[in-house]
Design an enzyme around this catalytic site. Structure first.
Site, PDB file in Angstrom:
ATOM      1  N   HIS A 138     -14.455 -13.057 -11.219  1.00  0.00           N
ATOM      2  CA  HIS A 138     -13.567 -12.010 -11.742  1.00  0.00           C
ATOM      3  C   HIS A 138     -13.965 -11.559 -13.140  1.00  0.00           C
ATOM      4  CE1 HIS A 138     -10.639 -12.908  -8.583  1.00  0.00           C
ATOM      5  NE2 HIS A 138     -10.062 -11.779  -8.919  1.00  0.00           N
ATOM      6  N   ILE A 139     -14.280 -12.539 -14.013  1.00  0.00           N
ATOM      7  CA  ILE A 139     -14.509 -12.166 -15.413  1.00  0.00           C
ATOM      8  C   ILE A 139     -15.988 -12.124 -15.795  1.00  0.00           C
ATOM      9  CG2 ILE A 139     -12.253 -13.156 -15.994  1.00  0.00           C
ATOM     10  CD1 ILE A 139     -13.816 -15.289 -17.651  1.00  0.00           C
ATOM     11  N   TYR A 192     -12.538  -7.798 -14.522  1.00  0.00           N
ATOM     12  CA  TYR A 192     -11.412  -8.475 -15.159  1.00  0.00           C
ATOM     13  C   TYR A 192     -11.747  -9.190 -16.465  1.00  0.00           C
ATOM     14  CZ  TYR A 192      -8.263  -7.517 -11.297  1.00  0.00           C
ATOM     15  OH  TYR A 192      -7.463  -6.886 -10.382  1.00  0.00           O
ATOM     16  N   GLY A 239     -16.957  -9.116 -12.347  1.00  0.00           N
ATOM     17  CA  GLY A 239     -15.958  -8.177 -11.842  1.00  0.00           C
ATOM     18  C   GLY A 239     -15.404  -7.374 -12.998  1.00  0.00           C
ATOM     19  N   GLU A 293       0.835  -1.208   0.000  1.00  0.00           N
ATOM     20  CA  GLU A 293       0.000   0.000   0.000  1.00  0.00           C
ATOM     21  C   GLU A 293       0.866   1.253   0.000  1.00  0.00           C
ATOM     22  OE1 GLU A 293      -2.912  -0.406  -0.843  1.00  0.00           O
ATOM     23  OE2 GLU A 293      -3.064  -2.546  -0.392  1.00  0.00           O
TER      24      GLU A 293
END
Ligand code: ZN
Length: 697
Positions: free
Chosen positions: A606-607, A612, A610, A475
């Site tokens: 994710h795909i 991605y 999301g 971070e």
């Protein structure tokens, strides 16, 4: 108007913010922003100072307050904050769409571009941001005629609904399964922490008598239970049924994602074609540094080539290990892998996370991290607690200056976990962005680092687990890129305007220093004895990082390749359905086969729900760049202080300074003097035994 959310000053009054005064402020901020945008739409001149800057200023007070409101929700969550945020969200979304889809502004951008082409009037940074702004508007459908625009909007809406349905189905399927273990024998191998969680789950499901010691224990597909269960359970039959349920989530009955996958793929194909792209992958990559499907294919192929043999060796070694310890069969089944991997890891690196954490005292880690930033980038970080309002007594405040004392930035650090009110995970938020204002004055960047470290209890020393140290470095890498920018345009300064597949470069770069002997030994000291971190323990940490590295790499490549094939090449004759694409890539990439019944695409959020889609490769893309950037320091010689400092200055003046104002691929070339290479990532992962001969050491 007396609310801290209305036209927020440089230092927000975090200590006075409430859901009530937020709501009151938005009642004025929204109409003001709408009026400002409406007014500008009627009378702007197509120039940077006549359109782009005034539009930014018209929206800023509203978006700034919205950013801060979301921040308060994530660190001081309560029903009241949640209701305030939920009530405002539709208006904010509608306002953003209205600005992004304005035909008048779009025509203004085109006129500005034409003017600049005829007679250059923009800086290179402004030109890049104008290109991105035009692209963004076009990809939001602004340039489409009817009936294409209506169709475009209908597709967007349906995709948003599909995404929500997909995610909900995965959640429902995860909740629908449970295996209840009733005897100690059935629960053999489970660690105390997992027994406690599983007994708690049983009590919540109505078995009031459940205890961590005596059971019953309810095993669910929630990752906090599933992952440790597969690693530790000695009950092979139970592992098999839990595993089978996990890989079949959301693939049958009323919560079957199979039709949603097919529909999402078809809609995204149609969307891309409406916008003039051949495939959805082309559309996705048009805003990323990789640019082409061929570039992504090539990265995946090179990394796969370098990992394939090692992946098979790791699988053979695991089977041999299991056989030596009494596993009688000739093949490990998928539900055996996590269990035996964990046994092998314990045998190879016999240290515990607990034992290691005694060496990382939070204040000393912080001192070491700041010392490293000072050495690499020539900056000075000074605690300035009390100079800015904070939202919680644990929050720290720091100022950053150049070595000659010139102020550069400031940041907050909210280190500790507060499970009841603070979101999990870790993140960096940009409260203020570097900006050269119309009157010539400079607004300095302000960042926030949020971690969720364990809280010291009962006067115990504030020790950190090694992965918490890693997260802090990660971070801080994002924050450094935000704070050390030299770009004056807010849309391109700091972390703004950086391509999706390059945003994790600066953060992952900092993680590399956790595996640098001098850095790690410098920031560690045993909490009780004061002893320094033993070399042997450091060596184990590095070795453990690369345990089964090829298997891990191949798994990520399998996800990335499946994603790219689905959005770039599906459908085609040899792939009757999306699952065939998955099987094709599994056979090509994975060292051990998937179960024939495996339906993991049905939970590949994710795909399908999301950000991605045609972008999963971004993880590896960023990692290649960050590893190669760190390799510049290794080549200069990590023990050569002068060389480390001069390389650090070059990194500061390129990767950190140029931010989103320059294409990340060009920024990398400026730092490294060449295009990125995968060699450093392979070497850091233990997949190259020696440094290639072109490198100095
Ligand atoms: Zn990150």
């Amino acid at each position: 108007m007396d609310t801290p959310f209305y036209h927020i000053p440089y230092f927000p009054a975090f200590d006075r913010m409430t859901p009530e005064n937020a709501t009151a402020a938005f009642e004025k901020l929204l109409p003001e922003a709408r009026a400002a945008v409406d007014g500008l739409e009627k009378k702007f001149s197509p120039s940077w100072s006549g359109l782009v800057r005034p539009l930014h200023e018209a929206c800023h007070p509203l978006f700034d307050a919205w950013n801060i409101l979301n921040h308060m929700l994530s660190v001081m969550n309560s029903d009241a904050w949640r209701h305030a945020q939920e009530a405002l969200q539709p208006d904010i979304v509608a306002f953003s769409l209205r600005v992004g889809q304005s035909r008048a502004f779009y025509d203004g951008y085109l006129a500005l571009r034409a003017a600049d082409q005829a007679n250059p009037c923009l800086t290179p940074v402004q030109r890049r941001m104008l290109v991105k702004t035009i692209q963004g508007a076009e990809q939001a459908g602004v340039g489409l005629a009817q009936p294409q625009q209506s169709r475009f909007n209908a597709i967007q809406l349906e995709l948003a609904q599909l995404s929500t349905t997909f995610r909900n189905n995965v959640l429902d399927a995860t909740r629908a399964f449970a295996l209840v273990l009733r005897t100690r024998a059935e629960a053999d191998g489970l660690p105390p922490a997992l027994l406690a969680v599983a007994a708690q789950a049983a009590r919540e499901a109505g078995e009031a008598q459940a205890t961590p010691e005596g059971g019953p224990w309810r095993i669910t597909l929630d990752s906090a239970v599933y992952v440790p269960f597969m690693m530790h359970s000695r009950n092979r039959t139970a592992r098999e049924s839990v595993y089978r349920a996990y890989v079949a989530r959301a693939s049958s009955g009323a919560i079957d994602n199979t039709p949603n996958i097919e529909r999402s793929l078809a809609l995204r194909r149609e969307l891309a074609q409406l916008l003039g792209y051949g495939t959805y992958a082309d559309l996705s990559l048009s805003t990323k540094t990789a640019q082409t499907v061929a570039a992504v294919d090539s990265l995946i192929a090179q990394l796969a080539e370098a990992s394939r043999d090692a992946g098979h060796r790791e699988a053979d070694a695991l089977l041999a290990f299991a056989n030596r310890l009494g596993f009688a069969e000739k093949t490990l089944q998928p539900w055996d892998i996590a269990f035996w991997s964990e046994r092998q890891r314990e045998a190879l690196y016999d240290y515990s996370d607990e034992e290691l954490s005694r060496y990382f005292l939070f204040p000393r880690v912080l001192e070491g991290l700041f010392g490293l930033a000072q050495r690499l980038f020539g900056i000075v970080i000074t605690p300035a607690d009390g100079e800015a309002p904070v939202w919680h007594p644990d929050v720290r405040f720091f100022r950053v200056s150049d070595s000659d004392g010139t102020p550069r930035a400031c940041f907050y650090l909210d280190p500790y976990s507060r499970p009841a009110t603070k979101s999990g995970g870790a993140w960096m938020n940009d409260f203020r962005t570097r900006e050269r204002c119309a009157d010539g004055s400079l607004k300095l960047p302000m960042a926030l680092l949020v971690c969720n470290q364990s809280v010291p209890v009962n006067g115990a020393p504030p020790v950190m687990r090694f992965n918490e140290v890693n997260t802090l470095f990660h971070e801080f890498g994002h924050a450094l890129q935000h704070m050390l920018t030299t770009v004056d345009e807010p849309s391109a300064s700091g972390v703004n305007g950086i391509e999706w597949d390059a945003v994790e470069v600066a953060s992952q770069f900092m993680e590399n220093w956790c595996y640098d002997r001098a850095t790690l030994k410098g920031l560690s000291r045993h909490a009780e004895t004061g002893a320094e971190l033993p070399d042997a323990l450091f060596d184990k940490i590095v070795a453990a990082k690369n345990y089964r590295a090829a298997t891990g790499m191949l798994r990520q490549l399998f996800f990335a390749a499946t994603d790219m094939d689905l959005y770039a090449r599906y459908p085609r004759a040899e792939w009757p359905d999306p699952d065939a694409v998955k099987r094709f890539n599994a056979a090509k990439l994975l060292p051990t086969p998937l179960l024939p019944e495996d339906r993991f695409l049905c939970s590949f959020s994710h795909i399908f729900s999301g950000a991605y889609a045609a972008g999963y490769y971004s993880y590896k893309w960023s990692e290649v760049l960050s590893a190669d950037a760190f390799a510049a320091f290794e080549e200069a010689g990590l023990d050569n202080d002068a060389a480390v400092r001069s390389t650090g200055r070059r990194y500061r003046d390129t990767v950190l300074a140029l931010g989103g104002g320059t294409n990340p691929a060009d920024v990398f070339r400026q730092f490294r003097g060449r295009a990125p290479s995968i060699e450093a990532l392979l070497r850091h992962s233990g997949l190259r035994t020696r440094a290639p001969s072109s490198q100095k050491k």
